[in-house]
Design a protein around this motif. Structure first.
Motif, PDB file in Angstrom:
ATOM      1  N   LYS A  98     -13.370   8.129 -13.901  1.00  0.00           N
ATOM      2  CA  LYS A  98     -14.359   8.785 -12.803  1.00  0.00           C
ATOM      3  C   LYS A  98     -13.466   9.462 -11.801  1.00  0.00           C
ATOM      4  O   LYS A  98     -12.446   8.872 -11.463  1.00  0.00           O
ATOM      5  N   PHE A  99     -13.874  10.680 -11.448  1.00  0.00           N
ATOM      6  CA  PHE A  99     -13.274  11.514 -10.383  1.00  0.00           C
ATOM      7  C   PHE A  99     -14.038  11.671  -9.224  1.00  0.00           C
ATOM      8  O   PHE A  99     -15.081  12.021  -9.291  1.00  0.00           O
ATOM      9  N   GLU A 100     -13.579  11.273  -8.072  1.00  0.00           N
ATOM     10  CA  GLU A 100     -14.304  11.298  -6.538  1.00  0.00           C
ATOM     11  C   GLU A 100     -13.568  12.098  -5.770  1.00  0.00           C
ATOM     12  O   GLU A 100     -12.359  12.312  -6.034  1.00  0.00           O
ATOM     13  N   GLY A 101     -14.215  12.499  -4.727  1.00  0.00           N
ATOM     14  CA  GLY A 101     -13.317  13.074  -3.618  1.00  0.00           C
ATOM     15  C   GLY A 101     -12.620  14.277  -4.070  1.00  0.00           C
ATOM     16  O   GLY A 101     -13.206  15.265  -4.713  1.00  0.00           O
ATOM     17  N   ALA A 102     -11.509  14.608  -3.651  1.00  0.00           N
ATOM     18  CA  ALA A 102     -10.502  15.669  -3.766  1.00  0.00           C
ATOM     19  C   ALA A 102     -10.372  15.952  -5.251  1.00  0.00           C
ATOM     20  O   ALA A 102     -10.427  17.025  -5.971  1.00  0.00           O
ATOM     21  N   ALA A 103     -10.153  14.751  -5.965  1.00  0.00           N
ATOM     22  CA  ALA A 103     -10.052  14.802  -7.531  1.00  0.00           C
ATOM     23  C   ALA A 103     -11.454  15.476  -8.044  1.00  0.00           C
ATOM     24  O   ALA A 103     -11.115  16.528  -9.084  1.00  0.00           O
ATOM     25  N   ALA A 104     -12.426  15.299  -7.826  1.00  0.00           N
ATOM     26  CA  ALA A 104     -13.671  15.847  -8.272  1.00  0.00           C
ATOM     27  C   ALA A 104     -13.966  17.220  -7.811  1.00  0.00           C
ATOM     28  O   ALA A 104     -14.253  17.956  -8.794  1.00  0.00           O
ATOM     29  N   ARG A 105     -13.582  17.468  -6.462  1.00  0.00           N
ATOM     30  CA  ARG A 105     -13.490  18.748  -6.292  1.00  0.00           C
ATOM     31  C   ARG A 105     -12.538  19.784  -6.782  1.00  0.00           C
ATOM     32  O   ARG A 105     -12.749  20.953  -7.439  1.00  0.00           O
ATOM     33  N   THR A 106     -11.267  19.272  -7.207  1.00  0.00           N
ATOM     34  CA  THR A 106     -10.388  20.008  -8.080  1.00  0.00           C
ATOM     35  C   THR A 106     -10.956  20.368  -9.366  1.00  0.00           C
ATOM     36  O   THR A 106     -10.890  21.424  -9.959  1.00  0.00           O
ATOM     37  N   LEU A 107     -11.559  19.195 -10.315  1.00  0.00           N
ATOM     38  CA  LEU A 107     -12.401  19.549 -11.431  1.00  0.00           C
ATOM     39  C   LEU A 107     -13.462  20.575 -11.217  1.00  0.00           C
ATOM     40  O   LEU A 107     -13.368  21.562 -12.321  1.00  0.00           O
TER      41      LEU A 107
END
Length: 87
Positions: free
Chosen positions: A50-59
Motif C-alpha cells: 500500500k502506498f500513501e502520501g508522497a509515495a501515492a502521489r509519485t505513483l
C-alpha cells in the motif's frame, strides 16, 4: 532494526524501518514516501503493498506520464529499477 521477526496478518508501516531475516505473511505493507525502508533476507507471502502520501502521489504522477505518451520513459525507468539496464 527488526531482526528475525514473523509478521502475520498485520499492517506494517515501512517508512524509515530496517528489516533483516523477517517473514511477512498476508500483511499489508504501507509506505508513505518518507525515508525508504531496507530489507535484507526477508520473505514475503501474499502481502499487499500500500502506498500513501508522497509515495501515492509519485505513483499517480508516473501513471499520468504514461497516459500522456511517456510510456517509453516509464518502461525505461522500470527496466532500471529491475536491473535490466536503462539510462
Amino acid at each position: 532494526m527488526q531482526t528475525t521477526t514473523l509478521y502475520n496478518h498485520e499492517t506494517v508501516m515501512l517508512d524509515g524501518e530496517s528489516f533483516e531475516d523477517c517473514e511477512f505473511r498476508s500483511c499489508r505493507l504501507v509506505y508513505a514516501g518518507e525515508a525508504p525502508p531496507s530489507f535484507a533476507g526477508c520473505r514475503f507471502t501474499d502481502c499487499e503493498w500500500k502506498f500513501e502520501g508522497a509515495a501515492a502521489r509519485t505513483l499517480t504522477h508516473l501513471k499520468r506520464v504514461w497516459g500522456a505518451g511517456g510510456k517509453t520513459q516509464i518502461q525505461a525507468l522500470i527496466k532500471e529499477i529491475t536491473g535490466g539496464g536503462g539510462r
